[in-house]
Design a protein around this motif. Sequence first.
Motif, PDB file in Angstrom:
ATOM      1  N   ALA A   5      -2.920  -1.770  -6.208  1.00  0.00           N
ATOM      2  CA  ALA A   5      -4.271  -0.733  -5.762  1.00  0.00           C
ATOM      3  C   ALA A   5      -3.816   0.600  -5.468  1.00  0.00           C
ATOM      4  O   ALA A   5      -2.840   0.406  -4.448  1.00  0.00           O
ATOM      5  CB  ALA A   5      -5.290  -1.402  -4.790  1.00  0.00           C
ATOM      6  N   VAL A   6      -4.182   1.554  -6.065  1.00  0.00           N
ATOM      7  CA  VAL A   6      -3.925   2.698  -5.356  1.00  0.00           C
ATOM      8  C   VAL A   6      -4.998   3.278  -4.497  1.00  0.00           C
ATOM      9  O   VAL A   6      -6.051   3.895  -5.002  1.00  0.00           O
ATOM     10  CB  VAL A   6      -3.634   4.082  -6.531  1.00  0.00           C
ATOM     11  CG1 VAL A   6      -3.141   5.121  -5.913  1.00  0.00           C
ATOM     12  CG2 VAL A   6      -2.345   3.505  -7.324  1.00  0.00           C
ATOM     13  N   THR A   7      -5.037   2.911  -3.291  1.00  0.00           N
ATOM     14  CA  THR A   7      -6.353   3.183  -2.531  1.00  0.00           C
ATOM     15  C   THR A   7      -5.773   3.631  -1.276  1.00  0.00           C
ATOM     16  O   THR A   7      -4.390   3.492  -0.856  1.00  0.00           O
ATOM     17  CB  THR A   7      -7.054   1.745  -2.309  1.00  0.00           C
ATOM     18  OG1 THR A   7      -5.863   0.780  -1.556  1.00  0.00           O
ATOM     19  CG2 THR A   7      -7.321   1.081  -3.546  1.00  0.00           C
ATOM     20  N   PRO A   8      -6.488   3.968  -0.122  1.00  0.00           N
ATOM     21  CA  PRO A   8      -6.056   4.344   1.022  1.00  0.00           C
ATOM     22  C   PRO A   8      -5.061   3.296   1.789  1.00  0.00           C
ATOM     23  O   PRO A   8      -4.370   3.852   2.671  1.00  0.00           O
ATOM     24  CB  PRO A   8      -7.451   4.783   2.019  1.00  0.00           C
ATOM     25  CG  PRO A   8      -8.189   5.224   0.956  1.00  0.00           C
ATOM     26  CD  PRO A   8      -7.952   4.327  -0.120  1.00  0.00           C
ATOM     27  N   LEU A  11      -1.472   3.305   1.994  1.00  0.00           N
ATOM     28  CA  LEU A  11      -0.770   4.251   2.842  1.00  0.00           C
ATOM     29  C   LEU A  11       0.023   3.345   3.919  1.00  0.00           C
ATOM     30  O   LEU A  11      -0.634   2.599   4.282  1.00  0.00           O
ATOM     31  CB  LEU A  11      -1.515   5.390   3.323  1.00  0.00           C
ATOM     32  CG  LEU A  11      -2.227   6.266   2.182  1.00  0.00           C
ATOM     33  CD1 LEU A  11      -3.170   7.131   3.055  1.00  0.00           C
ATOM     34  CD2 LEU A  11      -1.258   7.069   1.647  1.00  0.00           C
ATOM     35  N   VAL A  12       1.062   3.787   4.488  1.00  0.00           N
ATOM     36  CA  VAL A  12       1.546   3.236   5.677  1.00  0.00           C
ATOM     37  C   VAL A  12       1.811   4.416   6.777  1.00  0.00           C
ATOM     38  O   VAL A  12       1.982   5.524   6.383  1.00  0.00           O
ATOM     39  CB  VAL A  12       3.053   2.554   5.385  1.00  0.00           C
ATOM     40  CG1 VAL A  12       2.849   1.361   4.346  1.00  0.00           C
ATOM     41  CG2 VAL A  12       3.858   3.607   4.889  1.00  0.00           C
ATOM     42  N   ALA A  18       0.420   9.671   7.405  1.00  0.00           N
ATOM     43  CA  ALA A  18       0.540   8.567   6.501  1.00  0.00           C
ATOM     44  C   ALA A  18       1.307   8.888   5.471  1.00  0.00           C
ATOM     45  O   ALA A  18       1.594  10.106   5.090  1.00  0.00           O
ATOM     46  CB  ALA A  18      -0.771   8.253   6.149  1.00  0.00           C
ATOM     47  N   ARG A  19       2.047   8.004   5.117  1.00  0.00           N
ATOM     48  CA  ARG A  19       3.105   7.969   3.701  1.00  0.00           C
ATOM     49  C   ARG A  19       2.523   6.786   2.614  1.00  0.00           C
ATOM     50  O   ARG A  19       2.203   5.908   3.239  1.00  0.00           O
ATOM     51  CB  ARG A  19       4.502   7.869   4.391  1.00  0.00           C
ATOM     52  CG  ARG A  19       5.060   8.952   5.239  1.00  0.00           C
ATOM     53  CD  ARG A  19       6.405   8.479   5.736  1.00  0.00           C
ATOM     54  NE  ARG A  19       7.277   8.340   4.545  1.00  0.00           N
ATOM     55  CZ  ARG A  19       8.417   9.250   4.086  1.00  0.00           C
ATOM     56  NH1 ARG A  19       8.443  10.181   4.904  1.00  0.00           N
ATOM     57  NH2 ARG A  19       9.129   8.972   3.108  1.00  0.00           N
ATOM     58  N   TRP A  20       2.792   7.494   1.513  1.00  0.00           N
ATOM     59  CA  TRP A  20       2.501   6.392   0.485  1.00  0.00           C
ATOM     60  C   TRP A  20       3.516   5.616   0.313  1.00  0.00           C
ATOM     61  O   TRP A  20       4.658   5.687   0.466  1.00  0.00           O
ATOM     62  CB  TRP A  20       2.429   7.174  -0.955  1.00  0.00           C
ATOM     63  CG  TRP A  20       1.093   8.083  -0.947  1.00  0.00           C
ATOM     64  CD1 TRP A  20       0.775   9.008  -0.387  1.00  0.00           C
ATOM     65  CD2 TRP A  20      -0.051   7.593  -1.923  1.00  0.00           C
ATOM     66  NE1 TRP A  20      -0.612   9.550  -0.559  1.00  0.00           N
ATOM     67  CE2 TRP A  20      -1.065   8.544  -1.490  1.00  0.00           C
ATOM     68  CE3 TRP A  20      -0.384   6.430  -2.667  1.00  0.00           C
ATOM     69  CZ2 TRP A  20      -2.287   8.525  -2.200  1.00  0.00           C
ATOM     70  CZ3 TRP A  20      -1.511   6.480  -3.299  1.00  0.00           C
ATOM     71  CH2 TRP A  20      -2.468   7.423  -3.067  1.00  0.00           C
ATOM     72  N   VAL A  25       2.903   4.770  -5.141  1.00  0.00           N
ATOM     73  CA  VAL A  25       3.239   6.008  -6.222  1.00  0.00           C
ATOM     74  C   VAL A  25       3.496   5.699  -7.462  1.00  0.00           C
ATOM     75  O   VAL A  25       3.119   5.925  -8.587  1.00  0.00           O
ATOM     76  CB  VAL A  25       4.479   6.827  -5.565  1.00  0.00           C
ATOM     77  CG1 VAL A  25       4.953   7.729  -6.104  1.00  0.00           C
ATOM     78  CG2 VAL A  25       4.042   7.261  -4.117  1.00  0.00           C
ATOM     79  N   GLU A  26       4.337   4.419  -7.958  1.00  0.00           N
ATOM     80  CA  GLU A  26       4.632   4.147  -8.878  1.00  0.00           C
ATOM     81  C   GLU A  26       3.473   3.496  -9.785  1.00  0.00           C
ATOM     82  O   GLU A  26       3.190   3.751 -10.857  1.00  0.00           O
ATOM     83  CB  GLU A  26       5.429   2.518  -8.792  1.00  0.00           C
ATOM     84  CG  GLU A  26       6.851   3.172  -8.409  1.00  0.00           C
ATOM     85  CD  GLU A  26       7.910   1.766  -8.215  1.00  0.00           C
ATOM     86  OE1 GLU A  26       7.425   0.710  -8.047  1.00  0.00           O
ATOM     87  OE2 GLU A  26       9.205   2.123  -8.119  1.00  0.00           O
TER      88      GLU A  26
END
Length: 169
Positions: A5-8, A11-12, A18-20, A25-26
């Motif tokens: 899932a590309v959701t908030p 992020l870490v 925050a960083r993806w 990203v992939e």
Amino acid sequence: MSDVAVTPDALVGSATRARWTVAAVEALFELPFPELLFRAQQTHRAHHAPNTVQLSTLLSIKTGGCPEDCGYCPQSIHYETGVARDDMLPVEQVVEAARRAQAAGATRFCMGAAFRSPKKKDIERVALMIREVKALGLESCATLGMLTPEQAVELKDAGLDYYNHNLDT
């Protein structure tokens, strides 16, 4: 399509830094283009007025003559690209270009220079340009190659809002 899932929550890190994740990203690269556009519009609307974008203007304040060999950049001295080499523009000419940009609707004025690493005298001159651009009420950004920590602080102290860097150099 990826099942990541590309959701908030992709992020870490802390909320302020925050960083993806690599997986997130992939997953973006695997999305069909219309889906990517849709998600970008959702993100934009969550944080900005729906039908607005910021207008920025970029000016090359020093063109050509960069000693780096990025392999694709027409600013490099390593290739004959037809890009003329010009010394850094006078401060007054940059300020006039910023005025024209502002009159045309720009709210951010960006200054780019073909440097690998600017010298002290170059940073002092760019800092003056930044102060003058800020005095007009514009946001400022620059791309000048690799900076030392001291140079970055000097530009920040002059009022620089954003710095763009080509990570190849």
